[in-house]
Design an enzyme around this catalytic site. Structure first.
Site, mmCIF file in Angstrom:
data_model
loop_
_atom_site.group_PDB
_atom_site.id
_atom_site.type_symbol
_atom_site.label_atom_id
_atom_site.label_comp_id
_atom_site.label_asym_id
_atom_site.label_seq_id
_atom_site.Cartn_x
_atom_site.Cartn_y
_atom_site.Cartn_z
ATOM 1 N N HIS A 167 35.700 50.628 43.347
ATOM 2 C CA HIS A 167 35.258 49.700 42.301
ATOM 3 C C HIS A 167 34.150 50.302 41.422
ATOM 4 O O HIS A 167 34.308 50.408 40.214
ATOM 5 C CB HIS A 167 34.816 48.375 42.939
ATOM 6 N N GLU B 223 28.291 38.766 38.407
ATOM 7 C CA GLU B 223 27.669 39.310 39.627
ATOM 8 C C GLU B 223 26.242 38.765 39.797
ATOM 9 O O GLU B 223 25.439 39.364 40.506
ATOM 10 C CB GLU B 223 27.617 40.846 39.574
#
Ligand code: 2HA
Ligand code: ZN
Length: 281
Positions: free
Chosen positions: A228, A133
């Protein structure tokens, strides 16, 4: 500027040993353990970035410029010559809690803001790559610097209680989810008066999720990614964790009432107004 590989290896060792970073590593150890214990970081879930530039002087940053660089897919001009401690890709929070230095790397952004290099605690082996990420973290960190924010930390975790809430269609809007979370416990409104941001499901690691998250962080300290997990900001890793902890508590109260076969009443509008009016202006 130095070009000698031995000097680079020594510096890589120095940087991990820097005494000013000791308290940062202590927090990493303790928060990683809590994330694992809560079940919010299964397998290799969760990641973080911490802006540690302020712990280094110009001379030390000059030394970092001697490392080889990898190109970034985007340019982050405001991040030029900044240094981050970032969780490594594929690492596990349960290992991070025991051996933080082996599971994090430093990411240094070049003078142009378009390349980075990695300094890990194993300079002779393959470098530990930063979290998958990274683009989202860098985009958010850049926004924090542009706003001259005191927040230095971005933390992502799979907060089970909030993922569960985002599975319920009636809570998949910012308005509905905040009204629920604020209603379950007065501290949620006290400490997160701007509420949580809500982002409908988007592929993790994509530019689209980075952009949507960036926009949501303009007005929130915590953003929920539908089905998520969450991203939170903080002046420290502990503070970022506190935000997750606070809203998870509200969600737990909701589910506890539901599992006892009751619909929770929630704080009423008058009570919420009273709490809101007590906030410092
Ligand atoms: O760090 O949680 O979203 C692994 C993840 C990606
Ligand atoms: Zn995730």
């Amino acid at each position: 500027m130095i070009g000698n590989i031995d000097n680079l290896l020594n510096f890589s060792n120095d940087i991990f040993q820097k005494k000013e970073l000791k308290s940062v590593f202590i927090q990493i150890t303790s928060i990683a353990q809590i994330l694992w214990d809560r079940g919010w970081a299964e397998r290799n879930a969760g990641n973080f970035s911490i802006n540690v530039t302020g712990f280094f002087n110009e001379k030390e940053l000059d030394r970092l410029s001697a490392y080889p660089f990898f190109p970034l897919s985007k340019r982050y001009p405001t991040l030029a010559r900044t240094l981050f401690l970032v969780s490594g890709t594929g690492t596990r929070m349960r290992d991070m809690a025991k051996h933080p230095a082996e599971n994090v790397c430093f990411v240094y952004i070049s003078e142009s803001g378009s390349a980075y290099h990695i300094i890990d605690d194993n300079p002779e082996g393959d470098p530990l790559r930063p979290t998958s990420e990274l683009s989202t973290h860098l985009a958010i960190q850049q926004q924090l610097l542009q706003k001259k924010s005191t927040e230095k930390v971005v933390l992502h975790a799979h907060v089970t209680e909030l993922i569960a809430l985002s599975q319920l269609a009636r809570f998949t809007s910012e308005k509905a989810i905040n009204s629920l979370l604020w209603g379950m416990h007065p501290e949620t409104l006290l400490f997160l008066p701007d509420g949580v941001g809500f982002i409908p499901f988007i592929l993790p690691g994509s530019d689209t999720i980075a952009l949507a998250t960036l926009k949501s962080f303009e007005t929130h300290k915590l953003v929920l990614w539908e089905k998520h997990g969450c991203m939170a900001l903080g002046a420290s890793l502990s503070e970022a964790f506190d935000h997750l902890d606070l809203v998870a508590k509200s969600a737990r109260i909701y589910f506890l009432c539901k599992s006892a076969g009751m619909d929770p009443e929630g704080l009423n509008n008058m009570q919420l107004k009273e709490i809101h009016d007590s906030l410092p202006r």
